[in-house]
Write an enzyme that holds these catalytic residues in place. Structure first.
Site, short mmCIF file in Angstrom:
data_model
loop_
_atom_site.label_atom_id
_atom_site.label_comp_id
_atom_site.label_asym_id
_atom_site.label_seq_id
_atom_site.Cartn_x
_atom_site.Cartn_y
_atom_site.Cartn_z
N CYS A 65 0.85 -1.15 -0.09
CA CYS A 65 -0.09 0.20 0.14
C CYS A 65 0.85 1.16 -0.01
O CYS A 65 1.96 1.21 -0.57
CB CYS A 65 -0.83 -0.09 0.92
C1 RB5 Z 1 -3.96 5.39 0.98
O1 RB5 Z 1 -5.12 4.79 1.34
C2 RB5 Z 1 -3.00 4.79 2.31
O2 RB5 Z 1 -3.55 5.25 3.24
C3 RB5 Z 1 -2.57 3.56 2.04
O3 RB5 Z 1 -2.29 3.30 0.96
C4 RB5 Z 1 -1.84 2.85 2.97
O4 RB5 Z 1 -0.52 3.63 3.08
C5 RB5 Z 1 -2.16 2.75 4.49
O5 RB5 Z 1 -1.61 2.08 5.04
#
Ligand code: RB5
Length: 162
Positions: A65
Site C-alpha cells: 500500500c
Molecule cells: C492510502 O489509502 C493509504 O492510506 C494506504 O495506501 C496505506 O498507506 C495505508 O496504510
C-alpha cells in the site's frame, strides 16, 4: 507454490513491477488485485490475501500500500497470520528467519522499485531458522489463539524465561 500478491491504488505500479519481477525469477504469482488505480479500501485486499495464506492456499503473500502499514495491521488481524513491513534487506531476512512471517508488506511511497526488488529477493531466499526462535513464534501463535477462541486467555500467564 504460487505467491499471492495484493495492493491498493497507491501501490498499483509497484505491485505490477514486483509481480513482473517475481515472474522473471520463475515464481508463479496469484494477483488478488487491485487491477487499476481506482480507489479501494486497502483492508479488503489485505483480508483477501491474508485469508488465502491462513487457509493454506498459499504459503507466502506480499501486500503493498502507500506505507505498508495498513496492510500489515489488517493482515495481522487474521488468525494465524504473521505479516511484517520491511523496507530493508536485513528486516526482510529476519522477518522470515526469526519471526516466520508469511506476509511481507511494503509501502510504495516509502521504497523505490529497485530497493523493493532487493527486499523481495532477500525475503524469498530466507526460511525460518527455528532454534531459539521456535518458542518465541510458538508463543505468538498461543497469544493469537487466546483472542480467537482456541485458548482461554484467563488461564495464560506470560513468561520471560526462554
Ligand atoms: C492510502 O489509502 C493509504 O492510506 C494506504 O495506501 C496505506 O498507506 C495505508 O496504510
Amino acid at each position: 507454490m504460487p505467491i499471492v500478491i495484493g495492493c491498493d491504488e497507491a501501490a498499483f505500479d509497484l505491485k505490477e513491477a514486483i509481480k513482473a519481477y517475481l515472474i522473471s525469477l520463475g515464481q508463479e504469482v496469484e494477483d488478488m488485485g487491485v487491477y487499476d488505480k481506482s480507489p479501494v479500501l486497502y483492508p479488503d485486499i489485505a483480508l483477501k490475501v491474508a485469508t488465502a495464506v491462513a487457509d493454506g492456499r498459499f504459503e507466502r503473500g506480499i501486500l503493498i500500500c502507500g506505507t505498508g502499514l495498513g496492510m500489515a495491521i489488517t493482515a495481522n488481524k487474521v488468525p494465524g497470520v504473521r505479516a511484517a513491513t520491511c523496507h530493508d534487506v536485513y528486516s526482510a531476512e529476519r522477518s522470515r528467519k526469526s519471526n516466520n512471517c508469511q506476509i511481507l508488506t511494503m509501502g510504495a511511497r516509502v521504497v523505490g522499485v529497485e530497493v523493493a526488488k532487493t527486499v523481495v529477493r532477500a525475503w524469498l531466499a530466507s526460511e525460518f531458522e527455528g532454534g531459539g526462535s521456535t518458542a518465541k513464534v510458538q508463543r505468538m501463535i498461543e497469544i493469537d489463539e487466546m483472542f480467537h477462541g482456541k485458548r482461554d486467555a484467563s488461564q495464560e500467564g506470560g513468561s520471560c524465561s526462554v
